[in-house]
Design a protein around this motif. Structure first.
Motif, PDB file in Angstrom:
ATOM      1  N   ARG A   6      16.943 -13.689  30.723  1.00  0.00           N
ATOM      2  CA  ARG A   6      18.200 -13.611  31.471  1.00  0.00           C
ATOM      3  C   ARG A   6      19.334 -14.218  30.669  1.00  0.00           C
ATOM      4  N   THR A   7      20.460 -13.509  30.596  1.00  0.00           N
ATOM      5  CA  THR A   7      21.685 -14.040  30.015  1.00  0.00           C
ATOM      6  C   THR A   7      22.829 -13.795  30.986  1.00  0.00           C
ATOM      7  N   ASP A   8      23.793 -14.717  30.995  1.00  0.00           N
ATOM      8  CA  ASP A   8      24.928 -14.634  31.914  1.00  0.00           C
ATOM      9  C   ASP A   8      26.232 -14.770  31.148  1.00  0.00           C
ATOM     10  N   GLU A   9      27.162 -13.871  31.440  1.00  0.00           N
ATOM     11  CA  GLU A   9      28.474 -13.944  30.809  1.00  0.00           C
ATOM     12  C   GLU A   9      29.496 -13.202  31.656  1.00  0.00           C
ATOM     13  N   ASP A  10      30.593 -13.894  31.998  1.00  0.00           N
ATOM     14  CA  ASP A  10      31.714 -13.276  32.718  1.00  0.00           C
ATOM     15  C   ASP A  10      31.264 -12.549  33.980  1.00  0.00           C
ATOM     16  N   PHE A  11      30.468 -13.222  34.806  1.00  0.00           N
ATOM     17  CA  PHE A  11      30.004 -12.711  36.097  1.00  0.00           C
ATOM     18  C   PHE A  11      28.965 -11.594  35.976  1.00  0.00           C
ATOM     19  N   VAL A  12      28.534 -11.294  34.755  1.00  0.00           N
ATOM     20  CA  VAL A  12      27.536 -10.242  34.524  1.00  0.00           C
ATOM     21  C   VAL A  12      26.234 -10.876  34.049  1.00  0.00           C
ATOM     22  N   THR A  13      25.152 -10.571  34.730  1.00  0.00           N
ATOM     23  CA  THR A  13      23.825 -11.042  34.319  1.00  0.00           C
ATOM     24  C   THR A  13      23.054  -9.880  33.702  1.00  0.00           C
ATOM     25  N   THR A  14      22.479 -10.130  32.538  1.00  0.00           N
ATOM     26  CA  THR A  14      21.632  -9.142  31.881  1.00  0.00           C
ATOM     27  C   THR A  14      20.184  -9.606  31.921  1.00  0.00           C
ATOM     28  N   LEU A  15      19.316  -8.758  32.421  1.00  0.00           N
ATOM     29  CA  LEU A  15      17.874  -9.000  32.391  1.00  0.00           C
ATOM     30  C   LEU A  15      17.279  -8.068  31.340  1.00  0.00           C
ATOM     31  N   SER A  16      16.633  -8.644  30.333  1.00  0.00           N
ATOM     32  CA  SER A  16      16.090  -7.848  29.245  1.00  0.00           C
ATOM     33  C   SER A  16      14.576  -7.975  29.203  1.00  0.00           C
ATOM     34  N   LEU A  17      13.886  -6.842  29.374  1.00  0.00           N
ATOM     35  CA  LEU A  17      12.439  -6.818  29.174  1.00  0.00           C
ATOM     36  C   LEU A  17      12.173  -7.192  27.724  1.00  0.00           C
ATOM     37  N   ASN A  18      11.208  -8.086  27.492  1.00  0.00           N
ATOM     38  CA  ASN A  18      11.100  -8.704  26.174  1.00  0.00           C
ATOM     39  C   ASN A  18       9.687  -8.625  25.595  1.00  0.00           C
ATOM     40  N   ARG A  19       9.203  -7.390  25.450  1.00  0.00           N
ATOM     41  CA  ARG A  19       7.974  -7.133  24.681  1.00  0.00           C
ATOM     42  C   ARG A  19       8.287  -6.027  23.660  1.00  0.00           C
ATOM     43  N   PRO A  20       9.238  -6.257  22.774  1.00  0.00           N
ATOM     44  CA  PRO A  20       9.693  -5.175  21.894  1.00  0.00           C
ATOM     45  C   PRO A  20       8.586  -4.601  21.021  1.00  0.00           C
ATOM     46  N   GLU A  21       7.613  -5.439  20.652  1.00  0.00           N
ATOM     47  CA  GLU A  21       6.524  -4.943  19.807  1.00  0.00           C
ATOM     48  C   GLU A  21       5.623  -3.974  20.557  1.00  0.00           C
ATOM     49  N   LYS A  22       5.677  -3.981  21.889  1.00  0.00           N
ATOM     50  CA  LYS A  22       4.912  -3.066  22.742  1.00  0.00           C
ATOM     51  C   LYS A  22       5.826  -2.084  23.464  1.00  0.00           C
ATOM     52  N   LEU A  23       7.042  -1.911  22.935  1.00  0.00           N
ATOM     53  CA  LEU A  23       8.041  -1.033  23.543  1.00  0.00           C
ATOM     54  C   LEU A  23       8.302  -1.422  24.997  1.00  0.00           C
ATOM     55  N   ASN A  24       8.173  -2.739  25.264  1.00  0.00           N
ATOM     56  CA  ASN A  24       8.436  -3.318  26.594  1.00  0.00           C
ATOM     57  C   ASN A  24       7.552  -2.723  27.684  1.00  0.00           C
ATOM     58  N   ALA A  25       6.327  -2.376  27.316  1.00  0.00           N
ATOM     59  CA  ALA A  25       5.374  -1.885  28.308  1.00  0.00           C
ATOM     60  C   ALA A  25       5.144  -2.949  29.374  1.00  0.00           C
ATOM     61  N   LEU A  26       4.956  -2.504  30.596  1.00  0.00           N
ATOM     62  CA  LEU A  26       4.916  -3.398  31.750  1.00  0.00           C
ATOM     63  C   LEU A  26       3.507  -3.927  32.000  1.00  0.00           C
ATOM     64  N   THR A  27       3.429  -5.211  32.284  1.00  0.00           N
ATOM     65  CA  THR A  27       2.177  -5.874  32.642  1.00  0.00           C
ATOM     66  C   THR A  27       2.405  -6.684  33.909  1.00  0.00           C
ATOM     67  N   PRO A  28       1.343  -7.147  34.567  1.00  0.00           N
ATOM     68  CA  PRO A  28       1.528  -8.035  35.717  1.00  0.00           C
ATOM     69  C   PRO A  28       2.370  -9.262  35.386  1.00  0.00           C
ATOM     70  N   ALA A  29       2.195  -9.808  34.180  1.00  0.00           N
ATOM     71  CA  ALA A  29       2.972 -10.985  33.805  1.00  0.00           C
ATOM     72  C   ALA A  29       4.461 -10.666  33.697  1.00  0.00           C
ATOM     73  N   VAL A  30       4.790  -9.471  33.183  1.00  0.00           N
ATOM     74  CA  VAL A  30       6.198  -9.051  33.131  1.00  0.00           C
ATOM     75  C   VAL A  30       6.764  -8.971  34.546  1.00  0.00           C
ATOM     76  N   PHE A  31       5.993  -8.388  35.452  1.00  0.00           N
ATOM     77  CA  PHE A  31       6.460  -8.268  36.830  1.00  0.00           C
ATOM     78  C   PHE A  31       6.632  -9.628  37.496  1.00  0.00           C
ATOM     79  N   GLU A  32       5.775 -10.569  37.186  1.00  0.00           N
ATOM     80  CA  GLU A  32       5.913 -11.902  37.763  1.00  0.00           C
ATOM     81  C   GLU A  32       7.249 -12.516  37.372  1.00  0.00           C
ATOM     82  N   GLN A  33       7.575 -12.431  36.081  1.00  0.00           N
ATOM     83  CA  GLN A  33       8.837 -13.016  35.623  1.00  0.00           C
ATOM     84  C   GLN A  33      10.038 -12.232  36.142  1.00  0.00           C
TER      85      GLN A  33
END
Length: 243
Positions: A6-33
């Motif tokens: 999560r990053t915040d700037e000027d009232f805008v929050t960006t949520l970035s999926l962060n498994r770039p080496e796996k093309l950000n494939a989804l796992t239960p742990a990703v969903f938890e966060q």
């Protein structure tokens, strides 16, 4: 490891999926966060816009097939994936999905839960459930037809076809497609344009649109006129300042 940043700037929050080496494939742990961030955002009155994106060269290649084969599940009741996607859709703030690279299946289901979808023209987007012998459980069969109509949704689902961001814009699957080199600036400009308006108006408008979907048109019109969600708290101030 932060699987969702999560990053915040000027009232805008960006949520970035962060498994770039796996093309950000989804796992239960990703969903938890992701769920934790969404729960925090739902209560954060300082955030006016939420942008969902992915680190690296792809937005999200879909569900991690290894996790499916291992039958790895999130904690029952608390981090159930479909409810997390619903929570994203229900965020009070306007949401933008920034799509680059791959956006397949579970990733597309996440994207469809956002209000506005902006894609790189060369992004690859598709529902590949059928290719893997799977069926959707995170909302594809509902949200995809809402976007593109029932017939086009069935064509995309039945064929597992990948289409470009440019073609996705042509059929209304995404709202805008731009050259990859312009994607960051386009999303930033859109978020800033939304954030400068009344956050109260935007939240009320989002609730009105959502409320009108499941009721007859006449009921939706009456609902709007009765102001069930009140008036924007900053209305008097903004009108007095002429903004």
């Amino acid at each position: 490891m932060d699987l969702v940043v999560r990053t915040d700037e000027d009232f805008v929050t960006t949520l970035s999926l962060n498994r770039p080496e796996k093309l950000n494939a989804l796992t239960p742990a990703v969903f938890e966060q992701l769920r934790e961030h969404l729960e925090d955002l739902a209560e954060d009155d300082d955030v006016r816009v939420v942008v969902l994106t992915g680190a690296g060269r792809s937005f999200c290649a879909g569900n991690d097939l290894g996790g499916i084969s291992e039958r790895k599940a999130a904690e029952p009741g608390k981090y159930e994936q479909s409810e997390t996607v619903d929570l994203l859709e229900a965020l009070p703030q306007p949401t933008i999905c920034r799509i680059q690279g791959h956006c397949f299946t579970g990733g597309l289901e996440l994207a469809l839960a956002c209000d506005i979808l902006v894609a790189a023209s060369d992004a690859k987007i598709g529902d590949t459930h059928g290719q893997w012998g799977l069926v959707p459980i995170w909302g594809m069969s509902v949200r995809l037809p809402e976007r593109v109509g029932r017939s086009k949704a069935k064509e995309l689902m039945f064929t597992s076809r990948r289409i470009s961001g440019a073609d996705a814009a042509e059929i209304g699957l995404v709202d805008r497609a731009v050259p990859a080199s312009e994607l960051d600036q386009t999303v930033a400009d859109l978020a800033a344009e939304i954030a400068k308006n009344s956050p109260y108006s935007n939240r009320i408008n989002k609730r009105l649109v959502a409320s009108g979907v499941s009721v007859p048109r006449e009921t939706a019109l009456l609902l709007e006129r009765t102001r069930p969600f009140g008036v924007p708290a900053d209305m008097a101030e903004r009108m007095s300042r002429g903004i």
